[in-house]
Design an enzyme around this catalytic site. Sequence first.
Site, PDB file in Angstrom:
ATOM      1  N   ASP A  19      30.805 130.705  17.350  1.00  0.00           N
ATOM      2  CA  ASP A  19      29.516 130.670  16.661  1.00  0.00           C
ATOM      3  C   ASP A  19      29.642 131.384  15.320  1.00  0.00           C
ATOM      4  O   ASP A  19      30.021 132.561  15.269  1.00  0.00           O
ATOM      5  CB  ASP A  19      28.449 131.343  17.530  1.00  0.00           C
ATOM      6  CG  ASP A  19      27.087 131.309  16.884  1.00  0.00           C
ATOM      7  OD1 ASP A  19      26.525 130.211  16.744  1.00  0.00           O
ATOM      8  OD2 ASP A  19      26.592 132.380  16.481  1.00  0.00           O
TER       9      ASP A  19
ATOM     10  N   THR B 188      25.374 127.144  11.889  1.00  0.00           N
ATOM     11  CA  THR B 188      25.693 128.381  11.164  1.00  0.00           C
ATOM     12  C   THR B 188      27.059 128.296  10.486  1.00  0.00           C
ATOM     13  O   THR B 188      27.237 128.805   9.379  1.00  0.00           O
ATOM     14  CB  THR B 188      25.661 129.586  12.116  1.00  0.00           C
ATOM     15  OG1 THR B 188      26.473 129.296  13.263  1.00  0.00           O
ATOM     16  CG2 THR B 188      24.252 129.856  12.587  1.00  0.00           C
ATOM     17  N   THR B 189      28.030 127.661  11.139  1.00  0.00           N
ATOM     18  CA  THR B 189      29.353 127.510  10.525  1.00  0.00           C
ATOM     19  C   THR B 189      29.285 126.520   9.366  1.00  0.00           C
ATOM     20  O   THR B 189      29.842 126.764   8.293  1.00  0.00           O
ATOM     21  CB  THR B 189      30.378 127.023  11.563  1.00  0.00           C
ATOM     22  OG1 THR B 189      30.416 127.940  12.660  1.00  0.00           O
ATOM     23  CG2 THR B 189      31.764 126.918  10.949  1.00  0.00           C
TER      24      THR B 189
ATOM     25  N   ASP C 258      21.778 128.346  21.069  1.00  0.00           N
ATOM     26  CA  ASP C 258      21.836 127.336  20.004  1.00  0.00           C
ATOM     27  C   ASP C 258      21.197 126.033  20.470  1.00  0.00           C
ATOM     28  O   ASP C 258      20.417 125.403  19.741  1.00  0.00           O
ATOM     29  CB  ASP C 258      23.291 127.077  19.585  1.00  0.00           C
ATOM     30  CG  ASP C 258      23.873 128.237  18.795  1.00  0.00           C
ATOM     31  OD1 ASP C 258      23.149 129.235  18.601  1.00  0.00           O
ATOM     32  OD2 ASP C 258      25.036 128.165  18.379  1.00  0.00           O
TER      33      ASP C 258
END
Length: 544
Positions: free
Chosen positions: A66, A99-100, A381
């Site tokens: 994550d 998020t990445t 998530d």
Amino acid sequence: MQRGLPMQPTVVLLREGTDTSQGKPQLLSNISACLAIAETLSSTLGPRGMDKLIVSERGEAQITNDGATILKLLEIVHPAARTLVDIARAQDAEVGDGTTGVVLFACQLLKEIRSYIEEGVSPHIIMKGFRQASQIALDRIKEIQVSVDKSDPERFRSLLLKCASTSMSSKLIHSEKPFFSNMVVDAVQCLDQDDLDESLIGVKKIAGGGMQDSMLVKAEVFQQPLILCLNVELELKAEKDNAEVRVDAVSDYQAIVDAEWEIIYRKLEAIEKTGAKVVLSKLPIGDLATQWFADRDIFCAGRVGAGDLRRVVQAAGGAIQSTCSDISREHLGTCGSFQERQIGGERYNLFEDCPNTKTCTLVLRGGAEQFIEEVERSLHDAIMVVKRAVKNGEVVAGGGAVEMDLSAHIRKHALTIPGKLQAVHIAFAKALEIIPRQICDNAGLDSTDILNKLRMRHHNGDTWYGVDVDGASGVRDNMAAFVWEPSLVKLNAIASASEAACLILSVDETVRNPQSEQGKAGPKAPPGAAQRALRGRGRGMPRR
């Protein structure tokens, strides 16, 4: 002979030893720091992404892919690179997924225009171009996004399952996607559909067993045992914890002790009169109160977490009381069945068949503690993605499909713009391709070949073609293959990444205060060391 002009005195504004960096070298240095972060994160993207094992100073190990969690655990101190940490956290809080991707896109934007900075192009022109291209991309997403009909419950649930499954594709639990997708969708549908407060989904992590032993505990309808939730301490305090009392006789001391016992018995009798059969308190419940309740067939538990108590009140009804007097029937909650169940090596209290079905608890099982924590992050998530899909109902295809469409759209638009802005728009379009390119690289595919195929497809109007990590051709229609994501994930990621890139480009000087850094990092110096160091640099007090 003409006398020269008097020399201007030197004005020192900053403390001696302050580090200042400015100009083009400072800007390029900030970009390099951001690219170093992208290099670390890039291998975690996509369904074939790798995990990172991060060990803290205390030796605690965490395994995760994550993006927000990795950046948090890395404890990045570079001031410009911390902007990337902020956008990853914002993406995690607002949307929960991507998020990445948001960090990689922001870094790729900086990488694409680094050569322009070196050649002397003004950062303001680049920022203007980025903002224009970002707005074009956001408008395009709103144009092509697919709205899902919520009137058919079965079809809408199928959409939510696909969104949850897509979110889990790159996670550690991808092998159990159907099982956990159903669990996540059931959990979100338990919540109040107006506000969808995800904090009402409790999570309990129990070591032992396999992933399939995880379960969702739901509340349903009806009432029986009365539940009283308190924020009251039911415990005799030791004398050392109380205020000092001076007495002249033993009988006076005994009167004080008797009064204290009288107070706690009065509280206990008031609780019994309410008719409650389950008593929960955020504060401690001592041995005396526990035994007193047990003799009267009343279950009690002290030091209940604030989140757990809130969920019980939400499910069973009633309200948390801060006093034991004047408690009426409407202050108590109810449930159909209350039981204590052994799960793994611990015992848990389950409230089932409650009047309000607006809360639930995920009980997660697994072999290792690090594994269970990663499962929790993955489910968070997925829950956030499903929540956004429920609220908005618009989806786009994942697997790099929407990025390739935006890239083709912005390239086409760039041809209508004269001057330097055209080059900035093309750089923005090229940066968007980092997502499908990295998905290919992480899956061991030929990214150059697949991106050429995708460019041809999108040029021909195949909007939803993206990367296929399993098929022989490497490309497919991801909308038809049910690789779906809420459009809000992409809208938020593109807006955040563009603003972060503009923020980093707007910084042309860094002033580092040495004194403030001493307090932040590193072990404390022994007493007197700082004074000796200052005198050694000629900055101490003058000698008499």
